[in-house]
Design an enzyme around this catalytic site. Sequence first.
Site, PDB file in Angstrom:
ATOM      1  N   CYS A 186      16.484  -2.280 -17.448  1.00  0.00           N
ATOM      2  CA  CYS A 186      16.295  -3.550 -18.162  1.00  0.00           C
ATOM      3  C   CYS A 186      14.958  -4.217 -17.868  1.00  0.00           C
ATOM      4  CB  CYS A 186      17.435  -4.515 -17.867  1.00  0.00           C
ATOM      5  SG  CYS A 186      17.441  -5.174 -16.170  1.00  0.00           S
ATOM      6  N   SER A 214      -9.453   8.542   2.034  1.00  0.00           N
ATOM      7  CA  SER A 214      -9.939   9.918   1.966  1.00  0.00           C
ATOM      8  C   SER A 214     -10.308  10.303   0.544  1.00  0.00           C
ATOM      9  CB  SER A 214      -8.874  10.877   2.498  1.00  0.00           C
ATOM     10  OG  SER A 214      -7.719  10.824   1.668  1.00  0.00           O
ATOM     11  N   HIS A 240      -1.703   0.761  -6.962  1.00  0.00           N
ATOM     12  CA  HIS A 240      -0.439   1.501  -6.961  1.00  0.00           C
ATOM     13  C   HIS A 240       0.778   0.595  -6.858  1.00  0.00           C
ATOM     14  CE1 HIS A 240      -3.049   5.012  -5.351  1.00  0.00           C
ATOM     15  NE2 HIS A 240      -2.972   5.044  -6.665  1.00  0.00           N
ATOM     16  N   CYS A 272      13.936  -2.877 -12.169  1.00  0.00           N
ATOM     17  CA  CYS A 272      15.014  -2.083 -12.758  1.00  0.00           C
ATOM     18  C   CYS A 272      14.418  -1.248 -13.886  1.00  0.00           C
ATOM     19  CB  CYS A 272      16.119  -2.990 -13.292  1.00  0.00           C
ATOM     20  SG  CYS A 272      17.417  -2.076 -14.179  1.00  0.00           S
ATOM     21  N   GLY A 316     -11.605   3.062   4.328  1.00  0.00           N
ATOM     22  CA  GLY A 316     -10.378   3.677   4.809  1.00  0.00           C
ATOM     23  C   GLY A 316      -9.620   4.502   3.800  1.00  0.00           C
ATOM     24  N   ASN A 366      -3.359   0.674  -1.437  1.00  0.00           N
ATOM     25  CA  ASN A 366      -2.215   0.414  -0.583  1.00  0.00           C
ATOM     26  C   ASN A 366      -1.156  -0.410  -1.308  1.00  0.00           C
ATOM     27  OD1 ASN A 366      -3.701   1.710   1.377  1.00  0.00           O
ATOM     28  ND2 ASN A 366      -4.471  -0.181   2.273  1.00  0.00           N
ATOM     29  N   VAL A 367       0.077  -0.298  -0.852  1.00  0.00           N
ATOM     30  CA  VAL A 367       1.200  -1.006  -1.461  1.00  0.00           C
ATOM     31  C   VAL A 367       1.831  -1.994  -0.481  1.00  0.00           C
ATOM     32  CG1 VAL A 367       1.722   0.838  -3.109  1.00  0.00           C
ATOM     33  CG2 VAL A 367       2.770   0.912  -0.842  1.00  0.00           C
TER      34      VAL A 367
END
Length: 297
Positions: A151, A242, A140, A148, A240, A123-124
């Site tokens: 840079c 798949s 992830h 950026c 949780g 998860n993020v």
Amino acid sequence: MDARALPDPPTAATARPRSASADADRLSAVERLLADGRVLVLSGAGISTESGIPDYRGPTGSRRRHTPMTFQEFTGSAENRRRYWARSHLGWETIDRARPNAGHRAVARLASAGHVSGVITQNVDGLHAAAGTPEAVELHGSLHRVICLTCGNTVSRAHLDQRLREANPGFRDIAARVNPDGDADLAREQEADFRPVPCQVCGTGTLKPDVVFFGESVPKPRVARCYEMVDAAAALLVAGSSLTVMSGLRFVRRAAKQGKPVAIVNQGPTRGDALARVRLELPLGVTLTRLADRLGA
């Protein structure tokens, strides 16, 4: 850890719980794994649904109606980036206000009590860290950071959100359905009115959330760290997920190849079911909380 104390790996006929007694037996098997300690948790989107973040592939998932933007699309044109940021600007509000739920808190309790050696999360949303889990690798990346691509400067998403609000007054008044990656559904004409902002350091850089897009590779040092965590663990608990994408499935395969018990708690089938020693199809919040309570965590 006595792997013989655990049930046989599930077959297609037995992968799903058949009765309350079967659930109880399997819950006890997971409890025995955790009681022995050094269990690594691999979590997916299913653990965050109770925090109000939708799941792509779960029972209420949006995967069928929504295709995430790939890294190649994002970097391929300014118009695609405008589309991404317009939708993400709306969806960010859902991610930002999400708070850890009972499942996240239970994992943190188990880690503090020494039953969980660490967490790899697909998860993020940053919710494991917010719950207080001391060792949570964000496989992830995190939506809470922006980088950026020109840079390399990074800023908080909250800072960028304020700049986008100032550049697009009133845009958040648009009603839109939020997708699991913080994206949202918009009409083309609404997207065309959105104004992205440049990097404040180099002035013209391409800003991107510090997450791994589809079509992009997880940084090798991060993958190596996750393999080290699998190697050091005595067992793996999938919570949780798949396991549809290889980025998570590879850790299940590594643990199974090493002869380590794999337990899966997920609502719906997973690609790792054939490798699981224990398979539970129950809500994560109440299940993980029950385990933490039974272990006195």
